[in-house]
Motif scaffolding. Structure first.
Motif, short mmCIF file in Angstrom:
data_model
loop_
_atom_site.label_atom_id
_atom_site.label_comp_id
_atom_site.label_asym_id
_atom_site.label_seq_id
_atom_site.Cartn_x
_atom_site.Cartn_y
_atom_site.Cartn_z
N THR A 43 0.81 -1.22 0.00
CA THR A 43 0.00 0.00 0.00
C THR A 43 0.85 1.27 0.00
O THR A 43 0.58 2.19 -0.79
CB THR A 43 -0.98 0.00 1.19
OG1 THR A 43 -1.83 -1.15 1.10
CG2 THR A 43 -1.84 1.26 1.17
N ASN A 104 -9.32 -3.11 -1.18
CA ASN A 104 -9.20 -4.30 -2.03
C ASN A 104 -10.39 -4.54 -2.94
O ASN A 104 -10.36 -5.47 -3.74
CB ASN A 104 -8.90 -5.56 -1.19
CG ASN A 104 -9.91 -5.79 -0.10
OD1 ASN A 104 -10.90 -5.08 0.02
ND2 ASN A 104 -9.65 -6.78 0.73
N THR A 187 0.10 -5.37 -5.17
CA THR A 187 -0.86 -4.94 -4.16
C THR A 187 -2.31 -5.22 -4.53
O THR A 187 -3.06 -5.85 -3.77
CB THR A 187 -0.68 -3.44 -3.87
OG1 THR A 187 0.69 -3.18 -3.58
CG2 THR A 187 -1.52 -3.02 -2.67
N MET A 191 -4.90 -7.84 -2.84
CA MET A 191 -6.08 -7.29 -2.18
C MET A 191 -7.33 -8.07 -2.58
O MET A 191 -8.15 -8.45 -1.74
CB MET A 191 -6.26 -5.82 -2.53
CG MET A 191 -5.37 -4.85 -1.78
SD MET A 191 -5.72 -3.15 -2.31
CE MET A 191 -4.80 -2.23 -1.09
#
Length: 291
Positions: A43, A104, A187, A191
């Protein structure tokens, strides 16, 4: 239009579906490790990579953060009225009302719907929600000093660095920009997969109460976000993304916080599950109106 909407929703469904299926087949998934990896490395890298090179001026960035904050405060006030309507403790409903799944689920939808130009606004909304969640959430949960929690959050430092770069119109050195971009790449997929894993792990006892809550929260959040964005004269894309992000399903983190604080985690689980399930139906309609 249907093909475009499906193109937006397909990656979200594929990622979450993969995580859900993986766990249902009995395969292990290290949720704690992946969550810490995404939260502490992915993040911050995503924030820095997206905001440092974004075509978004500091004024619009600040107004988007302000608009997001005002929406959350308005939803917090509305919690007391919703709690009376549903005959529930307002402390149980406060976090699900305030904190949608802007991470996410929200970020992938924004990315595929609005592209890289809109992704910076999506990150801005997500970052603001996260700051509220890990400061006010810690304060209300009485788990340590919220300022200490904030100081231990890597995303905060990424925000400060990104804002400094925006204000000074400075770019990262190429070697650092490439490194951050590479680290941020895992990421969003993680997520989505973790979202599916989390949903598969939630035991839902009451579907009716979750659906009833969602039918109140979703249009209320969209209406408040529209009104505040309009009053603050947000750019059209920022306004649309604010509405979209604040209309996302209840964040899975709310279930984890409810479980930790022992505040009706089973009920909160139903809110997460039902709102996420309903998103498959209302998000395409919302996207058709906003895109």
């Amino acid at each position: 239009m249907l093909a475009e909407l499906f193109a937006v929703m397909a990656p979200v469904l594929a990622g979450a579906g993969l995580g859900y299926t993986w766990v249902r087949l009995g395969h292990p998934y290290p949720v704690d490790f992946v969550t810490r990896l995404v939260f502490n490395i992915g993040t911050p890298a995503l924030v820095l990579a997206s905001l440092s090179g974004a075509e978004i001026d500091a004024t619009t960035f600040g107004r988007t953060m302000l608009a997001t904050s005002l929406v959350m405060v308005s939803m917090a006030v509305a919690t007391f009225f919703v709690a009376k309507m549903l005959a529930r403790d307002w402390r149980v409903l406060l976090a699900p009302m305030m904190y949608p799944n802007t991470g996410n689920m929200g970020l992938p939808v924004v990315l595929y719907a609005f592209g890289s130009a809109g992704f910076a606004y999506g990150i801005t909304v997500m970052v603001t929600v996260s700051l509220f969640q890990f400061t006010l959430g810690s304060l209300l949960g009485s788990h340590g000093n919220p300022l200490k929690t904030l100081a231990k959050t890597p995303t905060v430092y990424a925000i400060v660095m990104a804002m400094t770069l925006l204000l000074t119109d400075t770019s990262l050195p190429l070697w650092l920009a490439n490194s951050v971009d590479l680290m941020s790449g895992f990421t969003v997929p993680l997520m989505l997969i973790t979202l599916g894993v989390s949903l598969a792990s939630i035991q839902v006892k009451s579907l009716r109460s979750g659906i009833r809550f969602s039918l109140i929260r979703i249009p209320l959040a969209a209406a408040i976000a529209w009104a505040i964005g309009y009053l603050l004269h947000l750019p059209a894309m920022a306004h649309s993304i604010l509405i979209l992000q604040m209309s996302m399903p209840v964040a899975v983190f709310n279930y984890l916080f409810a479980q930790r604080a022992n505040r009706e985690p089973g009920y909160v689980a139903s809110l997460v599950f039902c709102s996420t399930l309903m998103a498959l139906f209302y998000l395409p309609i919302l996207l058709a109106l906003l895109m």
